[in-house]
Each structure stands twice: as structure tokens, then as C-alpha cells.
Design a protein around this motif. Structure first.
Motif, PDB file in Angstrom:
ATOM      1  N   THR A  77       9.567  35.860 -17.452  1.00 21.12           N
ATOM      2  CA  THR A  77      10.610  34.925 -17.034  1.00 21.12           C
ATOM      3  C   THR A  77      11.904  35.357 -17.719  1.00 21.12           C
ATOM      4  O   THR A  77      11.865  35.764 -18.873  1.00 21.12           O
ATOM      5  CB  THR A  77      10.236  33.488 -17.472  1.00 21.12           C
ATOM      6  N   ALA A  78      13.018  35.302 -17.013  1.00 29.43           N
ATOM      7  CA  ALA A  78      14.281  35.708 -17.619  1.00 29.43           C
ATOM      8  C   ALA A  78      15.330  34.630 -17.388  1.00 29.43           C
ATOM      9  O   ALA A  78      15.480  34.114 -16.279  1.00 29.43           O
ATOM     10  CB  ALA A  78      14.758  37.036 -17.028  1.00 29.43           C
ATOM     11  N   LEU A  79      16.031  34.279 -18.462  1.00 32.96           N
ATOM     12  CA  LEU A  79      17.177  33.370 -18.373  1.00 32.96           C
ATOM     13  C   LEU A  79      18.430  34.233 -18.423  1.00 32.96           C
ATOM     14  O   LEU A  79      18.646  34.966 -19.385  1.00 32.96           O
ATOM     15  CB  LEU A  79      17.155  32.383 -19.549  1.00 32.96           C
ATOM     16  N   VAL A  83      17.523  31.448 -13.559  1.00 32.13           N
ATOM     17  CA  VAL A  83      16.185  31.773 -14.060  1.00 32.13           C
ATOM     18  C   VAL A  83      15.490  32.649 -13.021  1.00 32.13           C
ATOM     19  O   VAL A  83      15.431  32.299 -11.838  1.00 32.13           O
ATOM     20  CB  VAL A  83      15.343  30.507 -14.345  1.00 32.13           C
ATOM     21  N   ASN A 133      21.496  27.937 -10.935  1.00 35.75           N
ATOM     22  CA  ASN A 133      22.389  26.867 -11.406  1.00 35.75           C
ATOM     23  C   ASN A 133      23.694  27.478 -11.882  1.00 35.75           C
ATOM     24  O   ASN A 133      23.866  27.810 -13.050  1.00 35.75           O
ATOM     25  CB  ASN A 133      21.716  26.090 -12.555  1.00 35.75           C
ATOM     26  N   THR A 150      23.754  29.606 -15.238  1.00 30.84           N
ATOM     27  CA  THR A 150      22.412  29.857 -15.794  1.00 30.84           C
ATOM     28  C   THR A 150      21.468  30.087 -14.622  1.00 30.84           C
ATOM     29  O   THR A 150      21.274  29.205 -13.788  1.00 30.84           O
ATOM     30  CB  THR A 150      21.914  28.655 -16.622  1.00 30.84           C
ATOM     31  N   ARG A 168      11.910  35.055 -12.153  1.00 31.22           N
ATOM     32  CA  ARG A 168      10.524  35.325 -12.530  1.00 31.22           C
ATOM     33  C   ARG A 168      10.057  36.604 -11.878  1.00 31.22           C
ATOM     34  O   ARG A 168      10.423  36.909 -10.738  1.00 31.22           O
ATOM     35  CB  ARG A 168       9.600  34.175 -12.103  1.00 31.22           C
ATOM     36  N   ILE A 184      22.494  34.246 -18.446  1.00 27.00           N
ATOM     37  CA  ILE A 184      23.690  33.440 -18.692  1.00 27.00           C
ATOM     38  C   ILE A 184      24.873  34.335 -18.341  1.00 27.00           C
ATOM     39  O   ILE A 184      24.985  35.447 -18.867  1.00 27.00           O
ATOM     40  CB  ILE A 184      23.739  32.985 -20.160  1.00 27.00           C
ATOM     41  N   VAL A 236      14.278  31.827  -9.318  1.00 28.14           N
ATOM     42  CA  VAL A 236      13.547  30.567  -9.121  1.00 28.14           C
ATOM     43  C   VAL A 236      14.453  29.354  -9.349  1.00 28.14           C
ATOM     44  O   VAL A 236      14.221  28.290  -8.781  1.00 28.14           O
ATOM     45  CB  VAL A 236      12.268  30.475  -9.996  1.00 28.14           C
ATOM     46  N   ILE A 237      15.487  29.510 -10.195  1.00 26.15           N
ATOM     47  CA  ILE A 237      16.449  28.422 -10.403  1.00 26.15           C
ATOM     48  C   ILE A 237      17.854  29.026 -10.423  1.00 26.15           C
ATOM     49  O   ILE A 237      18.144  29.913 -11.225  1.00 26.15           O
ATOM     50  CB  ILE A 237      16.176  27.657 -11.718  1.00 26.15           C
ATOM     51  N   ASP A 270      14.553  37.178 -22.139  1.00 25.77           N
ATOM     52  CA  ASP A 270      13.333  37.140 -21.349  1.00 25.77           C
ATOM     53  C   ASP A 270      12.116  36.876 -22.221  1.00 25.77           C
ATOM     54  O   ASP A 270      12.089  37.201 -23.408  1.00 25.77           O
ATOM     55  CB  ASP A 270      13.141  38.432 -20.549  1.00 25.77           C
TER      56      ASP A 270
END
Lengths: 135, 135
Positions: free
Chosen positions: A79-81, A107, A122, A105, A109, A83, A119-120, A75
Motif C-alpha cells: 500500500t502506498a500513501l 492511496v 483525495n 493524498t 495498492r 502526498i 484506491v483512494i 509505502d
């Protein structure tokens, strides 16, 4: 702790997918989030994401179970990714059980309310590079 | 077009890495961005990210060239997930040229000024799941 919070959020979203509770599922997404429906096909915004999940549920014979495995979170700047190993169990058109494992993955917020929203989305991770990108 | 804009930003950052122009390089990051230095090791915030790049440059004998290959961008909510093939060319401690290809995941956010800044720099992509996560 952020990792545990996001894990709980993602597992609650998985339960909503299995239950086909799309009202509940949409609570996890930002208004203008993007879902990778499949490589080369995106759904943008809650109405399109909801329609995509409805179509996926029908396509997979209303029999989807999503489970999560190993997870890492990075993060920065609210924002945090995420996996994450994602296990998809379903039934194909012939009634045969299928299992698929992906490295997803996601994402997230943190909004002004302090709530983390996707927000994403995938689930295909870096395997998107295996196919030509969408135009 | 967002993909072309982000490609130009990333390529300019690559040139700054090769030139060891760390002032310029820091312009591409948000104040509280996070860099995955290597699996299990994070640098948080510009001062720590700058020190990490200085250490990497010394470790790789001041001979780093970064090039980008295939690229996909997914954006939502002023946030963009970039999935990109990254080619790292360098020289090891014995002066032998080395080449490494990764599938990177970068997260950018558009600030109030409209400028896209990197908030999460994870050149290891989903391969982070291959090692135990950081505590």
C-alpha cells in the motif's frame, strides 16, 4: 523505484483528465476505489468515479490541466500513501482562467498482477478537516 | 460503522502509547507497516516501529499523552484513509509541558481475518511536503 513509478502513473492519469479520455483514466483505479469529488461528496466505484469526472469536465468548461509538484511516498504492506502538490488550471463560468493548488493524498495498492491501482483519490488532503465531515 | 471502529482502534493505540505497553501497541500494526518517526525518517516493520516508539518515549521523558480531535475517514478496496487532528502532550528536556497539534494521515487495511490494521502511520500528514523528501 516506487516513487518514480507512481509519479509516472499519476502524470499519465493527469493527461487522461485533460484529454477527457475517461476509458484510459479508469484504468488507473481499482474497481471499488473512492474519489473525493469535493469535501463531503464521495464517488464510490468506477462507474460513479467516471460520472464524477464527466461532470467536473463539463463544470470546468472542458478546460482542465492538472500538474503535479513536490511529492512524497510512504509505502507499507503493498500500500502506498502519496502526498503531492497538485496544481489545477481551468477556466471558470465567465471564461476567466483560474489556478488552484492543493496538497493531495492518494492511496495506491499493488494488486496480484503487480500493478499499482488508485484506491483512494483525495486531492483535498487534510483540508477535509476544515469542513464538517459528511454524514 | 467504520469511522467509529477506527476511532476506537486509534484511541486504544493512544492509550497503549501513554502506558508504554508496546506489546499491545504492536497489535495495531500490520507486520510490514511503516511509521513516519519524523519527516525524513521512516521505521519499517514491527521490530523497527517498536524500537522507534521506545526511543520516542525516552526522548519525551516517559510522559506522552496522545488525544484525537476532528476525524474523517475515506475507504475503498478494504483500505481506509484516516485524516485526524492529533494532539500530543508531553514534557520537554527541561520539564516544561509542551503541546503540539498535527493533522495526521493514517492508512488502515482490512486483513483476511476482517481485522483493520495500520499499514502507514504518518502523524505529520501533508506537512511532510514542507521539508525535502528523504533520499
Amino acid at each position: 523505484m516506487l516513487k518514480q513509478d507512481l509519479k509516472a502513473i499519476i502524470e499519465a492519469a493527469d493527461r487522461a483528465i485533460t484529454a477527457e479520455d475517461f476509458d484510459r483514466l479508469m484504468d488507473f483505479y481499482a474497481e471499488d476505489a473512492t474519489l473525493v469529488v469535493k469535501p463531503g461528496m464521495l464517488a464510490r466505484g468506477k462507474p460513479a468515479i467516471r460520472r464524477a469526472f464527466e461532470a467536473i469536465a463539463a463544470h470546468l468548461n472542458h478546460d482542465i490541466t492538472v500538474k503535479q509538484g513536490e511529492m512524497t511516498v510512504i509505502d507499507g504492506n503493498d500500500t502506498a500513501l502519496v502526498i503531492m502538490e497538485t496544481l489545477l488550471q481551468s477556466t471558470d463560468g465567465n471564461g476567466v482562467p483560474t489556478t488552484e493548488t492543493r496538497r493531495a493524498t492518494y492511496v495506491f495498492r499493488r494488486g496480484e498482477s503487480g500493478k499499482w491501482l488508485c484506491v483512494i483519490d483525495n486531492s483535498y488532503g487534510t483540508s477535509l478537516l476544515d469542513v464538517p465531515p459528511a454524514a
